[in-house]
Design a protein around this motif. Structure first.
Motif, PDB file in Angstrom:
ATOM      1  N   ASP A   1      15.152  44.243 -10.888  1.00  0.00           N
ATOM      2  CA  ASP A   1      14.425  42.806 -10.701  1.00  0.00           C
ATOM      3  C   ASP A   1      14.036  42.670  -9.337  1.00  0.00           C
ATOM      4  O   ASP A   1      14.192  42.086  -8.444  1.00  0.00           O
ATOM      5  CB  ASP A   1      15.766  41.791 -10.715  1.00  0.00           C
ATOM      6  N   TYR A   2      12.509  42.845  -8.353  1.00  0.00           N
ATOM      7  CA  TYR A   2      12.384  42.877  -7.484  1.00  0.00           C
ATOM      8  C   TYR A   2      10.278  42.235  -7.477  1.00  0.00           C
ATOM      9  O   TYR A   2      10.323  42.841  -9.019  1.00  0.00           O
ATOM     10  CB  TYR A   2      12.533  43.657  -6.893  1.00  0.00           C
ATOM     11  N   VAL A   3      10.146  42.354  -7.071  1.00  0.00           N
ATOM     12  CA  VAL A   3       8.182  42.256  -7.005  1.00  0.00           C
ATOM     13  C   VAL A   3       7.160  43.557  -7.839  1.00  0.00           C
ATOM     14  O   VAL A   3       6.775  42.734  -8.911  1.00  0.00           O
ATOM     15  CB  VAL A   3       7.245  42.408  -5.323  1.00  0.00           C
TER      16      VAL A   3
ATOM     17  N   GLU B   1       8.616  42.601 -11.491  1.00  0.00           N
ATOM     18  CA  GLU B   1       7.551  41.569 -12.152  1.00  0.00           C
ATOM     19  C   GLU B   1       6.855  41.720 -12.228  1.00  0.00           C
ATOM     20  O   GLU B   1       6.026  41.016 -13.543  1.00  0.00           O
ATOM     21  CB  GLU B   1       8.625  40.322 -11.424  1.00  0.00           C
TER      22      GLU B   1
ATOM     23  N   GLU C   1      13.035  42.055 -20.107  1.00  0.00           N
ATOM     24  CA  GLU C   1      14.328  42.417 -19.655  1.00  0.00           C
ATOM     25  C   GLU C   1      14.281  42.655 -18.337  1.00  0.00           C
ATOM     26  O   GLU C   1      13.366  43.965 -17.455  1.00  0.00           O
ATOM     27  CB  GLU C   1      15.050  43.352 -19.804  1.00  0.00           C
ATOM     28  N   LEU C   2      14.991  42.066 -17.034  1.00  0.00           N
ATOM     29  CA  LEU C   2      14.839  42.661 -15.162  1.00  0.00           C
ATOM     30  C   LEU C   2      16.185  42.665 -15.373  1.00  0.00           C
ATOM     31  O   LEU C   2      17.115  41.912 -15.493  1.00  0.00           O
ATOM     32  CB  LEU C   2      13.788  41.509 -14.488  1.00  0.00           C
TER      33      LEU C   2
ATOM     34  N   PRO D   1      19.283  44.907 -11.891  1.00  0.00           N
ATOM     35  CA  PRO D   1      18.963  45.036 -10.658  1.00  0.00           C
ATOM     36  C   PRO D   1      18.853  46.258 -10.163  1.00  0.00           C
ATOM     37  O   PRO D   1      18.836  47.263 -11.049  1.00  0.00           O
ATOM     38  CB  PRO D   1      20.452  44.529  -9.885  1.00  0.00           C
ATOM     39  N   LEU D   2      17.988  46.268  -8.986  1.00  0.00           N
ATOM     40  CA  LEU D   2      17.697  47.486  -8.284  1.00  0.00           C
ATOM     41  C   LEU D   2      18.868  48.624  -7.871  1.00  0.00           C
ATOM     42  O   LEU D   2      18.937  47.987  -7.479  1.00  0.00           O
ATOM     43  CB  LEU D   2      17.120  46.796  -7.535  1.00  0.00           C
ATOM     44  N   ALA D   3      18.386  49.853  -8.580  1.00  0.00           N
ATOM     45  CA  ALA D   3      19.086  50.800  -7.917  1.00  0.00           C
ATOM     46  C   ALA D   3      21.217  50.634  -8.145  1.00  0.00           C
ATOM     47  O   ALA D   3      21.527  50.370  -7.204  1.00  0.00           O
ATOM     48  CB  ALA D   3      19.265  51.261  -6.948  1.00  0.00           C
ATOM     49  N   LYS D   4      21.276  49.652  -9.343  1.00  0.00           N
ATOM     50  CA  LYS D   4      22.681  49.023  -9.299  1.00  0.00           C
ATOM     51  C   LYS D   4      22.819  49.550 -10.535  1.00  0.00           C
ATOM     52  O   LYS D   4      24.306  49.662 -10.525  1.00  0.00           O
ATOM     53  CB  LYS D   4      23.228  47.811  -8.612  1.00  0.00           C
ATOM     54  N   VAL D   5      22.525  49.565 -11.847  1.00  0.00           N
ATOM     55  CA  VAL D   5      23.532  50.311 -13.105  1.00  0.00           C
ATOM     56  C   VAL D   5      23.669  51.036 -13.173  1.00  0.00           C
ATOM     57  O   VAL D   5      22.277  52.106 -12.708  1.00  0.00           O
ATOM     58  CB  VAL D   5      22.072  49.647 -14.106  1.00  0.00           C
TER      59      VAL D   5
ATOM     60  N   TYR E   1      21.882  48.077 -22.283  1.00  0.00           N
ATOM     61  CA  TYR E   1      20.983  47.933 -22.421  1.00  0.00           C
ATOM     62  C   TYR E   1      19.592  48.019 -23.586  1.00  0.00           C
ATOM     63  O   TYR E   1      18.911  47.429 -24.400  1.00  0.00           O
ATOM     64  CB  TYR E   1      19.957  48.201 -20.958  1.00  0.00           C
TER      65      TYR E   1
ATOM     66  N   LYS F   1      20.563  46.461 -26.855  1.00  0.00           N
ATOM     67  CA  LYS F   1      19.409  45.461 -26.714  1.00  0.00           C
ATOM     68  C   LYS F   1      18.176  45.676 -27.548  1.00  0.00           C
ATOM     69  O   LYS F   1      17.478  45.324 -28.414  1.00  0.00           O
ATOM     70  CB  LYS F   1      19.216  45.064 -25.532  1.00  0.00           C
TER      71      LYS F   1
END
Lengths: 419, 310, 412
Positions: C178-180, C183, C206-207, C209-213, C219, C222
């Motif tokens: 989820d960042y530039v 996207e 799907e986006l 978060p960056l480096a947190k999962v 996912y 899904k």
């Protein structure tokens, strides 16, 4: 009644003492700032000096919390980052030049950062300053994680991963500084560093500054006297945020860019280390820490791949053996000399230096050999033409023998110092 | 339905892993007041040691030996590091562990390289146990479940039913009193610190091949462990358990919610095209624990089950 | 045999030494993370440039000057990069090499533009070898910036071309950070697939978060329930390995098309689970047939010199070869002359010809779709697995090419 005032007056330092202890160091600092350009430093040196100035203000603002108020924060970079981000936005408004912004000089950026930092401190500080100690530290950690994540989410405010950049060569010039070349930026940084040092020092002299120390040492008694420790912490927090924001404004002009990474735990941890290594019990400690750590952070990596390991080792050693940091050594030495025990000190110092040199040599040998062994490129550590490899017994002789001898010497010095 | 089942299953396993990691920290934190920043580094150490032992012998030996080794390292750290710093107060202790985390990270890179290592699930457990809604369910996850449950029971037995456990429990709440009663408190501290590290090491052994064993694993796990301990409450293993499960379930189930903030707060006029409205619950999932941390500390600084303030 | 090689090497080294003593050094600054968590992507690139420079120096250098690569550690921080940039310029480096992190690259482009405007006569050039944000050679293009890696849209062109050729792929799932960058990848995939294969359904976008999962199983669940036949992701680092690992654990056997599947350590972390699941698009296919012996010898030499890493940064060699050729053609090592000569320059690379497009300074080269396989000549990560070219996986340079919106301002 008259007796009381008389005894107060006697306890108070004399006028000349005040001048010597408070004004002279500031004048000296200003002179140093003025004299530095005479040595014709290279542009990279000036860039480094500028970063040192920024870190000095940042570290001093951090020490308003850690050293003075006893509040351990893991998210102080949030305030520097928010102040800096706001300053970059202002820089871009100046570049557009619409309305009032056309007449705002670039020189005033740190003031904008100061305001934004204070506002951020006032908003975030309200919930987090209700408690000191570990809850405060943990809240600051949580807030830092949340703000850093928000930095990646709101592109229009924080510019996403690439951040927001500006151009410092806009707006009206002040003092004839176009702020283009880096040595002109030096004067800008020097001016604001001095303001930052002056401001944070002046803060320690205010009743609020004194109360923050009292709250650190004994919150109950502060409450008995009629002050609210919560409110004291909150006000100190706002000021600390403001000075951090000022450092952010300085950084916005120097580097012309802010990225969400500036809000994260990494710079927050770095400033914690710098302040602590400098010495949190002295006002000048953070200044020394900022200078040393900025230099090491940028230049140590030129010499060795293991700079992070050295940094970690240094930090752990400071925490374990030198809780007063670099400033502790400097003032301790100065005191001993003043007391006329220089000769006695000289001997323990020689022993200590010898021990440090031996331990240092041992650690450097082991670390450098280990890093080259780990890389596996076949490079060999060759100090003074020696071929030190993992297989070479000489490596381990130097490594272990000098480590043991060095520690023995240091122990001896520690005992001698205790006499 | 299938999302719910999966969210529950995976949330429970993630929560148990978190609990293994944080139970050691809770013990250390409650008794010594040290918020051990290097705790996740011991977790990493456990994973790497298990990798090396597995290469030489077998996973089953690693499962016992690696935690013991990590515990030994922890005891040495306590004896020759923390104890020295103890006199200077909690901030110094915390900073010591902060620096220690740096050191362990760098040492791991020297010994095992900078990239991920090939630490595999043992072959005997590397098969799909059952198929659920089209996805295979690896047996290793159930194995994690069992190890965690076994550890939970063992820890509970040790603390509640043995004499040593009684002393430790007493030291958790009243360390000075225990010292006055003639127990060797420094020894208890060293043992507890070592045991806490060993638990982190055990989590590393079984978490390392479940996730990825690389030098970044400590940094990634670090902050979340604090959240568990603080949210759970000081001196309470039950609290840590509940917090770990709560966070595990919260994170995994939030991922499956596609609703955006605009869908939820649309009634107060939040547009779907605004930057705030576009954010989905799923993308906020990893931030939820930190939100929980801040909220808990503001509302209930004792934590969920704690008996003292942090 | 060994000893003759050694003797030849020794002779070559001494020859180099003699030449180096006579020749000037040409300093090029390599600014990238060389310590900390990201060192595993900065260091192998640094080694690649060092090796490439050694080869050029052994061949007589650049216009007789010997290349020296200065490794400067930027700790992946944009601000620290600016300090290192200034240091590099002060040490006399007129060429800057960087690649890791679009934030750093954008800061350096900005700083180089400003430096060149403020210090005429002291211009520096920036060779970007890995920052793939398309803007750098589109609206934000600069005369001082050259990119030697295919950007996001071009790599996506490679991926979507390959998907378009696979009739059995009907449903595609997009997942990213989820960042530039994430996207941009999702956007490129959507538009290109709609154009090339309108019949393909995008069943998820799907986006995360960056480096947190930590646990990607939800996912993957899904993805499984969506019935996707292929997954496209721009993920890097742990986000990539953990995603593919979760997919392999769930027994999924559909292609996960990645940009960064080939980064060091990914195959080691995934092991057998990566076979026929992990795909990547890159500018090399080490185990491809009809690669010259010379190129294969280079791959082997790299592995022998740097046993921790594998030959991955082919662009490092393309970059320096092209620079060498351009400088010789310009007859000067001056950055402006070299920049002009680089425009439109073409070299015969080990895996196909590469051309520097003049209007936006974007390298055009063939791309390859590869996947992990067990029986290969050049395995990676010290495992027995390596990258094998997939059927229809050769994407010619003109197929990967995208138009540019760049309006470049050139100095006189």
């Amino acid at each position: 009644m008259t007796d009381m005032t008389a005894s107060h007056a006697a306890l108070e330092p004399s006028r000349s003492d005040k001048f010597r202890q408070r004004t002279v160091p500031l004048i000296l600092f200003a002179v140093v700032l003025l004299v530095i350009p005479l040595f014709n430093p290279s542009r990279s040196m000036v860039t480094l000096l500028n970063h040192m100035g920024i870190t000095i203000v940042f570290a001093l603002s951090y020490n308003m919390l850690l050293g003075r108020a006893g509040l351990l924060s893991f998210g102080h970079a949030v305030y520097m980052g928010l102040g800096g981000y706001f300053a970059v936005h202002v820089m871009n408004w100046i570049a557009e030049g619409t309305g009032i912004w056309g007449s705002v000089p670039m020189f005033s950026m740190p003031a904008f950062g100061f305001g934004a930092g204070a506002l951020a401190g006032a908003v975030i500080g309200w919930p987090s300053c209700r408690r000191a100690g570990t809850p405060f530290a943990m809240i600051s950690l949580g807030v830092a994680e949340l703000v850093a994540a928000a930095g990646f989410m709101f592109d229009s405010l924080f510019g996403g991963e690439m951040g927001i950049s500006g151009d410092r060569m806009n707006g009206p010039e002040l003092f004839g500084l176009s702020l283009g070349p880096v040595d002109e930026v030096y004067w800008f940084i020097a001016f604001w560093t001095f303001i930052g040092v002056l401001g944070t020092y002046a803060f320690t002299r205010t009743p609020l500054g004194k109360l923050s120390e009292a709250t650190r040492d004994n919150p109950e008694r502060v409450e008995f006297v009629g002050y609210s420790p919560q409110r004291v912490r909150y006000l100190v927090f706002i000021f600390a945020g403001a000075f951090a924001g000022m450092a952010g404004g300085m950084s916005a002009v120097q580097d012309e860019i802010f990225t969400p990474e500036n809000l994260s735990l990494i710079p927050s941890g770095a400033i914690l280390i710098a302040t602590y290594v400098g010495g949190i019990r002295y006002f000048t400690g953070p200044i020394m820490g900022a200078i040393v750590m900025t230099y090491m952070g940028s230049n140590l990596s030129d010499y060795t791949a293991g700079w992070l390991l050295y940094l970690g080792l240094m930090f752990v050693c400071v925490v374990m053996f030198l809780p007063d940091g670099i400033a502790g050594i400097v003032y301790g030495t100065a005191d001993t000399i003043r007391q006329g025990r220089a000769g006695e000190m000289w001997r323990t110092w020689m022993l200590r230096l010898m021990g440090l040199a031996l331990v240092g040599a041992a650690i450097i040998t082991i670390v450098e050999v280990a890093f080259r062994w780990s890389d596996g490129y076949g490079e060999v550590f060759e100090p003074f033409g020696l071929q030190l490899t993992v297989e070479n017994p000489l490596t381990w002789v130097i490594g272990i023998l000098s480590l043991v001898l060095g520690i023995l010497a240091l122990r001896r010095a520690a005992k001698g110092g205790g006499k | 339905m299938e999302t719910l089942v999966f969210a529950l299953l995976n949330g429970a396993i993630y929560g148990l892993l978190l609990f293994m990691l944080s139970s050691g920290l809770t013990l250390i934190f409650s008794m010594m007041g040290v918020l051990n920043f290097a705790h996740a580094s011991f977790y990493m150490l456990g994973a790497y040691l298990a990798f090396t032992i597995t290469e030489g012998t077998s996973f089953w030996i690693a499962l016992f030996l690696a935690p013991v080794l990590v515990g030994g390292v922890g005891m040495l750290v306590e004896r020759y590091g923390l104890r020295k710093v103890h006199a200077q107060g909690h901030v110094a202790e915390l900073l010591f562990t902060f620096g220690l985390a740096y050191l362990i990270d760098e040492l791991v890179k020297i010994f095992w390289g900078r990239t991920a290592v090939n630490y595999r699930v043992p072959e005997i457990l590397d098969f799909p146990l059952f198929t659920l809604y089209g996805a295979q369910y690896p047996a290793y996850r159930i194995f994690i479940l069992f190890v965690a449950a076994f550890m939970l029971v063992a820890l509970w037995y040790l603390l509640k039913k043995t004499r040593a456990g009684l002393i430790i429990q007493a030291a958790l709440s009243h360390p000075h009193m225990v010292g006055s009663l003639g127990h060797n408190v420094p020894l208890i501290f060293m043992t507890v610190f070592g045991a806490g590290c060993a638990l982190a090491g055990l989590a590393g052994v079984i978490g390392g091949n479940y996730f990825v064993t690389d030098p970044a694993m400590a940094v990634q796990m670090g902050p979340i462990v604090f959240v568990v301990v603080v949210v759970g409450g000081l001196g309470s293993l039950e609290g840590a358990f509940i917090a770990a499960m709560l966070i595990g379930l919260l994170q995994t189930s939030a991922i499956s919610i596609n609703a955006s903030l605009a869908d939820i707060f649309g009634f107060i006029g939040l547009g779907a095209d605004t930057e705030l409205g576009e954010i989905t619950i799923a993308s906020m999932a990893p931030m939820l624990p930190f939100l929980l941390l801040v909220l808990i500390l503001m509302i209930r600084p004792r934590g969920l089950m704690g008996d003292r303030e942090v | 045999m060994k000893s003759t090689v050694k003797a030849a090497l020794a002779a070559a080294v001494s020859l180099c030494a003699v030449q180096a003593a006579q020749a000037d050094t040409l300093k090029m600054a390599f600014i990238d993370p060389l310590s900390g968590a990201m060192a595993s992507s900065g260091e192998p690139a640094y080694q690649s440039f060092v090796l490439a420079a050694e080869h050029i120096n052994a061949d007589g250098g650049v216009n007789g000057d010997m290349i020296e690569i200065l490794g400067l550690d930027n700790k992946i921080s944009p601000k620290e990069s600016l300090v290192q940039l200034q240091k590099a310029i002060d040490q006399g480096a007129r060429y800057i090499i960087q690649g890791n992190g679009s934030s750093v690259a954008s800061a350096i482009i900005d700083a180089v533009n400003k430096h060149n405007a403020r210090n005429p006569g002291e211009e520096v050039l920036f060779f970007n070898y890995a920052a793939v944000t398309p803007e750098f050679t589109n609206e934000a293009c600069s005369f001082w910036h050259f990119r030697f890696d295919a950007h996001t849209d071009m790599k996506m062109n490679g991926i979507t071309d390959w998907i378009a050729s696979r009739e059995d792929i009907k449903k595609v799932y997009l997942i990213g950070q989820d960042y530039v960058h994430g996207e941009a990848v999702a956007h490129a995939a959507e538009t290109q697939l709609a154009e090339k294969r309108p019949d393909i359904e995008i069943v998820g976008n799907e986006l995360h978060p960056l480096a947190k999962v930590k646990d990607f199983t939800p996912y993957v669940q899904k993805i499984i329930s969506s019935g996707a036949d292929a997954v496209i992701t721009g993920n890097w680092g742990q986000d990539m390995t953990l995603l593919v690992k979760a997919a392999a654990d769930a027994g999924q056997e559909i292609p996960y098309l990645t940009f960064y599947g080939g980064s060091n350590g990914a195959v080691a972390a995934l092991g057998e689970g990566a076979i026929d699941t992990l795909y990547q698009v890159s500018e090399l296919a080490a185990n491809m047939e009809d690669v010259s012996d010379e190129q294969n010898a280079l791959v082997e030499e790299y592995k022998e010199r740097f046993p921790d890493y594998d030959y991955y940064y082919h662009r490092a060699f393309v970059t320096l070869d092209m620079f060498d050729k351009a400088a010789e053609e310009a007859g000067s090592n001056d950055p402006i002359a070299v920049a002009h000569a680089l425009e439109g320059m073409s070299v015969e690379g080990g895996y196909g010809a590469a051309t520097m497009r003049a209007e936006d300074h974007q390298l055009q080269q063939p791309l390859y779709i590869t996947t992990v396989a067990a029986d290969v000549t050049y395995p990676v990560d010290n495992t027995n697995l390596g990258w094998r070219l997939v059927e229809g996986g050769v994407i010619p340079a003109d197929a990967a090419e995208t138009p540019t919106t760049c309006e470049m301002e050139r100095p006189d």
